[in-house]
Write a protein that holds these residues in place. Structure first.
Motif, PDB file in Angstrom:
ATOM      1  N   ARG A   1      76.589 106.654 -32.153  1.00  0.00           N
ATOM      2  CA  ARG A   1      75.304 105.972 -32.386  1.00  0.00           C
ATOM      3  C   ARG A   1      74.577 105.689 -31.069  1.00  0.00           C
ATOM      4  N   GLU A   2      75.334 105.285 -30.058  1.00  0.00           N
ATOM      5  CA  GLU A   2      74.731 104.972 -28.768  1.00  0.00           C
ATOM      6  C   GLU A   2      74.037 106.170 -28.147  1.00  0.00           C
ATOM      7  N   ASN A   3      74.515 107.357 -28.443  1.00  0.00           N
ATOM      8  CA  ASN A   3      73.993 108.577 -27.839  1.00  0.00           C
ATOM      9  C   ASN A   3      73.131 109.402 -28.791  1.00  0.00           C
ATOM     10  N   SER A   4      72.671 108.791 -29.880  1.00  0.00           N
ATOM     11  CA  SER A   4      71.892 109.532 -30.863  1.00  0.00           C
ATOM     12  C   SER A   4      70.681 108.717 -31.307  1.00  0.00           C
ATOM     13  N   ASP A   5      69.589 109.411 -31.571  1.00  0.00           N
ATOM     14  CA  ASP A   5      68.397 108.760 -32.122  1.00  0.00           C
ATOM     15  C   ASP A   5      68.368 108.847 -33.641  1.00  0.00           C
TER      16      ASP A   5
ATOM     17  N   SER B   1      64.466 111.741 -42.495  1.00  0.00           N
ATOM     18  CA  SER B   1      63.227 111.064 -42.102  1.00  0.00           C
ATOM     19  C   SER B   1      62.439 110.747 -43.362  1.00  0.00           C
TER      20      SER B   1
END
Length: 186
Positions: A18-22, A37
């Protein structure tokens, strides 16, 4: 709802991903799901429902949070960690707030269906929210202009409280007096 990656992951691995993903990623039973989306209609419906709930909640102790906001479902009766990102969360018990998310069980959750996430919201999340004791679960289908409201009964099972298509007033059982006109939402 699509799998982000195949396989199972620990909660620590999930937080690292999660920290490395948008991407909007949820974590249920070791599986990481990626939310689609939202469509234009999804966004409009969400905004209108949020406004109706916010107006009703004015001056009341409950707060509304909209996606993306992490809900880490936590119950003394259930093992493991589940992290979901409902479209709308209404939280009355303030003890579970952290700087990053809410840990506990919100009183009311709303999921707005997309073509790719219908089974996830209608089956997986319905059962998950019921098992954790979410008092009221709203499923909004912008493709069919319908809203279905489920509430927990005395046995801890969801039963349908209200269901409207295209027109009419949809009501909440948990928030007595709350109603919204479907024509204003869709």
């Amino acid at each position: 709802m699509h799998l982000y990656r195949s396989g199972t992951y620990s909660i620590e691995e999930y937080w690292q991903i999660r920290e490395n993903s948008d991407a909007l990623l949820e974590y249920i039973d070791g599986v990481i799901y990626m939310s689609p989306s939202p469509s234009t209609k999804h966004q409009r419906v969400s905004r209108k429902l949020e406004r109706a709930f916010e107006d009703f909640l004015e001056g009341k102790p409950c707060e509304l949070f909209h996606a993306p906001y992490d809900i880490e479902l936590k119950s003394s009766n259930i093992e493991g960690t589940k992290v979901v990102i409902p479209d709308i969360s209404i939280i009355c018990d303030k003890t579970g707030f952290t700087d990053a998310r809410y840990v506990g069980v919100p009183e009311l959750l709303v999921e707005i269906l997309s073509p790719s996430n219908q089974s996830h919201d209608l089956i997986t999340k319905l059962n998950l929210y019921m098992n954790y004791g979410v008092k009221e679960y709203w499923i909004v289908n912008p493709m069919l202009d319908t809203i279905t409201v489920y509430t927990l009964n005395e046995e801890g099972m969801y039963e349908q409280h209200d269901n409207k298509a295209e027109t009419g007033l949809i009501t909440s059982k948990f928030f007595s007096g709350f109603q919204v006109n479907l024509m204003e939402i869709f």
